[in-house]
Design a protein around this motif. Structure first.
Motif, PDB file in Angstrom:
ATOM      1  N   THR A 142       0.836  -1.217   0.000  1.00  0.00           N
ATOM      2  CA  THR A 142       0.000   0.000   0.000  1.00  0.00           C
ATOM      3  C   THR A 142       0.865   1.259   0.000  1.00  0.00           C
ATOM      4  OG1 THR A 142      -1.646  -1.230   1.220  1.00  0.00           O
ATOM      5  CG2 THR A 142      -1.902   1.145   1.195  1.00  0.00           C
ATOM      6  N   GLY A 166      -1.008   9.481   9.694  1.00  0.00           N
ATOM      7  CA  GLY A 166      -0.999   8.050  10.035  1.00  0.00           C
ATOM      8  C   GLY A 166       0.435   7.562  10.102  1.00  0.00           C
ATOM      9  N   ARG A 167       0.743   6.775  11.146  1.00  0.00           N
ATOM     10  CA  ARG A 167       2.120   6.315  11.325  1.00  0.00           C
ATOM     11  C   ARG A 167       2.194   4.813  11.498  1.00  0.00           C
ATOM     12  NH1 ARG A 167       3.423   8.362  17.532  1.00  0.00           N
ATOM     13  NH2 ARG A 167       1.355   7.902  18.363  1.00  0.00           N
ATOM     14  N   HIS A 190      -0.187  11.932  13.647  1.00  0.00           N
ATOM     15  CA  HIS A 190      -0.777  10.795  14.359  1.00  0.00           C
ATOM     16  C   HIS A 190      -1.793  11.334  15.350  1.00  0.00           C
ATOM     17  CE1 HIS A 190       2.082  12.184  17.307  1.00  0.00           C
ATOM     18  NE2 HIS A 190       2.975  12.178  16.319  1.00  0.00           N
ATOM     19  N   GLY A 192      -1.594  12.011  18.293  1.00  0.00           N
ATOM     20  CA  GLY A 192      -1.067  12.982  19.259  1.00  0.00           C
ATOM     21  C   GLY A 192      -0.694  14.313  18.620  1.00  0.00           C
ATOM     22  N   VAL A 210      -5.375   6.988   7.727  1.00  0.00           N
ATOM     23  CA  VAL A 210      -5.829   7.102   9.110  1.00  0.00           C
ATOM     24  C   VAL A 210      -6.849   6.028   9.479  1.00  0.00           C
ATOM     25  CG1 VAL A 210      -6.693   8.750  10.833  1.00  0.00           C
ATOM     26  CG2 VAL A 210      -5.684   9.609   8.723  1.00  0.00           C
ATOM     27  N   GLY A 211      -7.820   5.816   8.586  1.00  0.00           N
ATOM     28  CA  GLY A 211      -8.914   4.900   8.928  1.00  0.00           C
ATOM     29  C   GLY A 211     -10.045   5.630   9.632  1.00  0.00           C
ATOM     30  N   LYS A 212     -10.173   6.954   9.356  1.00  0.00           N
ATOM     31  CA  LYS A 212     -11.285   7.734   9.919  1.00  0.00           C
ATOM     32  C   LYS A 212     -11.989   8.424   8.741  1.00  0.00           C
ATOM     33  CE  LYS A 212     -10.540   7.747  14.552  1.00  0.00           C
ATOM     34  NZ  LYS A 212      -9.338   8.101  15.305  1.00  0.00           N
ATOM     35  N   LEU A 215     -11.988  12.464   7.542  1.00  0.00           N
ATOM     36  CA  LEU A 215     -11.341  13.284   8.581  1.00  0.00           C
ATOM     37  C   LEU A 215     -10.751  14.577   7.979  1.00  0.00           C
ATOM     38  CD1 LEU A 215     -10.114  13.368  11.580  1.00  0.00           C
ATOM     39  CD2 LEU A 215      -8.046  12.450  10.518  1.00  0.00           C
ATOM     40  N   GLY A 231      -7.294   5.705   2.844  1.00  0.00           N
ATOM     41  CA  GLY A 231      -8.336   5.176   3.735  1.00  0.00           C
ATOM     42  C   GLY A 231      -9.395   4.343   3.041  1.00  0.00           C
ATOM     43  N   ILE A 232      -9.809   3.295   3.731  1.00  0.00           N
ATOM     44  CA  ILE A 232     -10.967   2.498   3.295  1.00  0.00           C
ATOM     45  C   ILE A 232     -11.864   2.377   4.519  1.00  0.00           C
ATOM     46  CG2 ILE A 232     -11.795   0.256   2.472  1.00  0.00           C
ATOM     47  CD1 ILE A 232      -9.140  -0.175   1.087  1.00  0.00           C
ATOM     48  N   ASN A 233     -12.971   3.095   4.502  1.00  0.00           N
ATOM     49  CA  ASN A 233     -13.885   3.091   5.649  1.00  0.00           C
ATOM     50  C   ASN A 233     -15.270   2.668   5.187  1.00  0.00           C
ATOM     51  OD1 ASN A 233     -11.926   4.555   7.500  1.00  0.00           O
ATOM     52  ND2 ASN A 233     -12.109   6.043   5.836  1.00  0.00           N
ATOM     53  N   ASP A 259     -10.420   8.659   3.780  1.00  0.00           N
ATOM     54  CA  ASP A 259     -10.096   9.497   4.946  1.00  0.00           C
ATOM     55  C   ASP A 259     -10.209  10.982   4.598  1.00  0.00           C
ATOM     56  OD1 ASP A 259      -9.539   7.254   6.430  1.00  0.00           O
ATOM     57  OD2 ASP A 259      -7.374   7.332   6.076  1.00  0.00           O
ATOM     58  N   VAL A 279      -6.124   4.098  -4.549  1.00  0.00           N
ATOM     59  CA  VAL A 279      -4.959   3.366  -4.031  1.00  0.00           C
ATOM     60  C   VAL A 279      -5.114   1.839  -4.165  1.00  0.00           C
ATOM     61  CG1 VAL A 279      -3.567   2.914  -1.951  1.00  0.00           C
ATOM     62  CG2 VAL A 279      -4.353   5.238  -2.447  1.00  0.00           C
ATOM     63  N   GLU A 280      -6.349   1.323  -3.941  1.00  0.00           N
ATOM     64  CA  GLU A 280      -6.417  -0.139  -3.799  1.00  0.00           C
ATOM     65  C   GLU A 280      -6.129  -0.926  -5.085  1.00  0.00           C
ATOM     66  OE1 GLU A 280      -9.283   1.425  -3.937  1.00  0.00           O
ATOM     67  OE2 GLU A 280     -10.630   0.089  -4.976  1.00  0.00           O
ATOM     68  N   THR A 283      -2.393  -1.045  -5.158  1.00  0.00           N
ATOM     69  CA  THR A 283      -1.857  -1.933  -4.111  1.00  0.00           C
ATOM     70  C   THR A 283      -1.815  -3.379  -4.630  1.00  0.00           C
ATOM     71  OG1 THR A 283      -2.735  -0.525  -2.361  1.00  0.00           O
ATOM     72  CG2 THR A 283      -2.255  -2.783  -1.749  1.00  0.00           C
TER      73      THR A 283
HETATM   74  P1  NAP Z   1      -3.813   2.000  11.530  1.00  0.00           P
HETATM   75  O1  NAP Z   1      -2.756   0.983  11.770  1.00  0.00           O
HETATM   76  O2  NAP Z   1      -5.059   1.953  12.336  1.00  0.00           O
HETATM   77  O3  NAP Z   1      -3.144   3.449  11.716  1.00  0.00           O
HETATM   78  C1  NAP Z   1      -3.900   4.598  11.723  1.00  0.00           C
HETATM   79  C2  NAP Z   1      -3.027   5.784  12.013  1.00  0.00           C
HETATM   80  O4  NAP Z   1      -3.821   6.952  12.008  1.00  0.00           O
HETATM   81  C3  NAP Z   1      -2.338   5.712  13.374  1.00  0.00           C
HETATM   82  O5  NAP Z   1      -0.986   6.064  13.239  1.00  0.00           O
HETATM   83  C4  NAP Z   1      -3.089   6.737  14.211  1.00  0.00           C
HETATM   84  O6  NAP Z   1      -2.300   7.409  15.173  1.00  0.00           O
HETATM   85  C5  NAP Z   1      -3.506   7.736  13.146  1.00  0.00           C
HETATM   86  N1  NAP Z   1      -4.665   8.504  13.572  1.00  0.00           N
HETATM   87  C6  NAP Z   1      -5.816   8.062  14.102  1.00  0.00           C
HETATM   88  N2  NAP Z   1      -6.646   9.078  14.365  1.00  0.00           N
HETATM   89  C7  NAP Z   1      -5.994  10.199  14.000  1.00  0.00           C
HETATM   90  C8  NAP Z   1      -6.326  11.579  14.027  1.00  0.00           C
HETATM   91  N3  NAP Z   1      -7.516  12.011  14.465  1.00  0.00           N
HETATM   92  N4  NAP Z   1      -5.425  12.465  13.578  1.00  0.00           N
HETATM   93  C9  NAP Z   1      -4.225  12.038  13.112  1.00  0.00           C
HETATM   94  N5  NAP Z   1      -3.859  10.749  13.050  1.00  0.00           N
HETATM   95  C10 NAP Z   1      -4.737   9.836  13.502  1.00  0.00           C
HETATM   96  O7  NAP Z   1      -4.293   2.006  10.024  1.00  0.00           O
HETATM   97  P2  NAP Z   1      -3.504   1.556   8.673  1.00  0.00           P
HETATM   98  O8  NAP Z   1      -3.372   0.087   8.636  1.00  0.00           O
HETATM   99  O9  NAP Z   1      -2.321   2.409   8.467  1.00  0.00           O
HETATM  100  O10 NAP Z   1      -4.602   1.950   7.598  1.00  0.00           O
HETATM  101  C11 NAP Z   1      -5.033   3.283   7.428  1.00  0.00           C
HETATM  102  C12 NAP Z   1      -6.205   3.316   6.474  1.00  0.00           C
HETATM  103  O11 NAP Z   1      -5.771   2.795   5.223  1.00  0.00           O
HETATM  104  C13 NAP Z   1      -7.393   2.425   6.886  1.00  0.00           C
HETATM  105  O12 NAP Z   1      -8.596   3.042   6.463  1.00  0.00           O
HETATM  106  C14 NAP Z   1      -7.186   1.150   6.094  1.00  0.00           C
HETATM  107  O13 NAP Z   1      -8.395   0.467   5.840  1.00  0.00           O
HETATM  108  C15 NAP Z   1      -6.615   1.725   4.830  1.00  0.00           C
HETATM  109  N6  NAP Z   1      -5.798   0.780   4.035  1.00  0.00           N
HETATM  110  C16 NAP Z   1      -5.989   0.826   2.697  1.00  0.00           C
HETATM  111  C17 NAP Z   1      -5.262  -0.001   1.878  1.00  0.00           C
HETATM  112  C18 NAP Z   1      -5.442   0.105   0.390  1.00  0.00           C
HETATM  113  O14 NAP Z   1      -5.011  -0.738  -0.373  1.00  0.00           O
HETATM  114  N7  NAP Z   1      -6.061   1.205  -0.080  1.00  0.00           N
HETATM  115  C19 NAP Z   1      -4.367  -0.921   2.434  1.00  0.00           C
HETATM  116  C20 NAP Z   1      -4.149  -0.914   3.813  1.00  0.00           C
HETATM  117  C21 NAP Z   1      -4.887  -0.040   4.613  1.00  0.00           C
HETATM  118  P3  NAP Z   1      -1.619   6.665  16.415  1.00  0.00           P
HETATM  119  O15 NAP Z   1      -0.444   5.928  15.864  1.00  0.00           O
HETATM  120  O16 NAP Z   1      -1.253   7.762  17.319  1.00  0.00           O
HETATM  121  O17 NAP Z   1      -2.675   5.740  16.963  1.00  0.00           O
END
Ligand code: NAP
Length: 301
Positions: A142, A166-167, A190, A192, A210-212, A215, A231-233, A259, A279-280, A283
């Motif tokens: 991704t 997102g981190r 992130h 914080g 982010v997964g929100k 946002l 993001g995929i929500n 997102d 993106v998907e 990917t």
């Molecule tokens: P994840 O592991 O849940 O990480 C989410 C990140 O967002 C964390 O670092 C978190 O911070 C940060 N975050 C949460 N709320 C926030 C806010 N209000 N402000 C700023 N940062 C915030 O998710 P992920 O696996 O990286 O996936 C992210 C998104 O991509 C999801 O929607 C997932 O479904 C999607 N995704 C898509 C594909 C694709 O092929 N398109 C593939 C994989 C994932 P903290 O570290 O501080 O908790």
């Protein structure tokens, strides 16, 4: 301004085309890309994912088979299974389907996949190679997809301010390292981060992972920015009156959203990826490219 939409399917096709030729050349040299997916227990989402991966792999001449392990498979047995695949010369790529049943330590098992067979780029060894800027590494799919979408525009990345929201180890951090490698100046946000919009507004390149749902709004984006929405929500669909749309089985109808709030963001950005269709698909094709790279590596192991 209304942004140009970056078509993920188009970008994916551009990456896919040369792979078809490469796979055919490899087969002539006796190198056969063969992926083994490992699934523990039943999972409807994984099942769909597997079907899609299988279809896409087989269309390219990549063998794709699945080992279905019982839901009560213990961690030791799973680790042993992966080790066997690591040593099997007929397997050039391994995919561990996630989510796995509770009680299994995903991070521990991912570490066991041999780095040269880790086609999803999820072993910490492969992610670590990014820090060294090793060009021959297998990169998380991704993260690489996000960067390929940026590259597809053809703009100079060097010197650009890039904000990554997102981190995670699989997306946010590797995207940042890849962009750093291309001499952008990344800022990683992130949960914080104090004032998210201060960071997003300075970005020439904004990657949201982010997964929100929605946002990032248009007023958080710098005019002319390139916006990549990872993001995929899954969210409820509402009609114009704000009522939940119901499906035939009387359950709320769901839709997929990113997102980034597409409607407002596209009025500010210069380029934007849609969700779905951004993106998907890229990917998926990066997974195929990683599979081809892994099969080439299998020769030297
Ligand atoms: P994840 O592991 O849940 O990480 C989410 C990140 O967002 C964390 O670092 C978190 O911070 C940060 N975050 C949460 N709320 C926030 C806010 N209000 N402000 C700023 N940062 C915030 O998710 P992920 O696996 O990286 O996936 C992210 C998104 O991509 C999801 O929607 C997932 O479904 C999607 N995704 C898509 C594909 C694709 O092929 N398109 C593939 C994989 C994932 P903290 O570290 O501080 O908790």
């Amino acid at each position: 301004m209304s942004a140009r939409i970056i078509d993920g399917e188009f970008v994916a096709e551009k990456i896919r085309e040369p792979l078809i030729e490469e796979i055919s050349m490899l087969r002539k040299k006796g190198i056969f890309p063969r992926v083994k997916a490992v699934q523990v227990g039943e999972n409807a989402a994984s099942h769909l994912y597997i079907q899609n991966q299988k279809k896409q792999c087989e269309a390219m001449g990549i063998t794709y088979t699945v080992d279905e392990l019982a839901a009560d498979t213990g961690e030791d047995a799973l680790v042993e299974h992966i080790k066997k695949l690591n040593n099997d010369p007929h397997v050039t790529g391994i995919i561990l389907q996630i989510p796995m049943p509770d009680g299994l330590d995903v991070k521990k098992v991912l570490r066991v996949i041999a780095p040269h067979k880790d086609v999803e780029g999820v072993n910490p060894a492969n992610i670590g190679e990014l820090v060294y800027g090793n060009k021959k590494r297998i990169v998380p799919c991704t993260a690489m997809a996000a960067v390929e979408l940026i590259k597809s525009i053809g703009v100079e990345i060097r010197g650009k301010e890039a904000t990554i929201v997102g981190r995670s180890a699989m997306v946010g951090k590797p995207v940042s390292l890849l962009l750093l490698d291309l001499s952008a100046t990344p800022t990683i946000c992130h949960s914080g981060t104090k004032d998210l919009s201060v960071q997003t507004k300075k970005a020439d390149i904004l990657v949201a992972a982010v997964g929100k749902a929605e946002l990032i709004k248009g007023d958080m984006i710098k005019p002319g920015a390139i916006v990549i929405d990872v993001g995929i929500n899954h969210v409820k669909e509402f009609d114009v009156q704000g009522n939940s749309v119901m499906s035939k089985n009387d359950k709320p109808k769901m839709k997929i959203t990113g997102d980034v709030e597409f409607k407002t963001a596209k009025e500010v950005a210069s380029y934007i990826t849609p969700v779905p269709g951004g993106v998907e698909p890229v990917t998926m094709v990066i997974l195929l490219r990683n599979t081809v790279e892994a099969s080439k590596m299998s020769v030297s192991y």
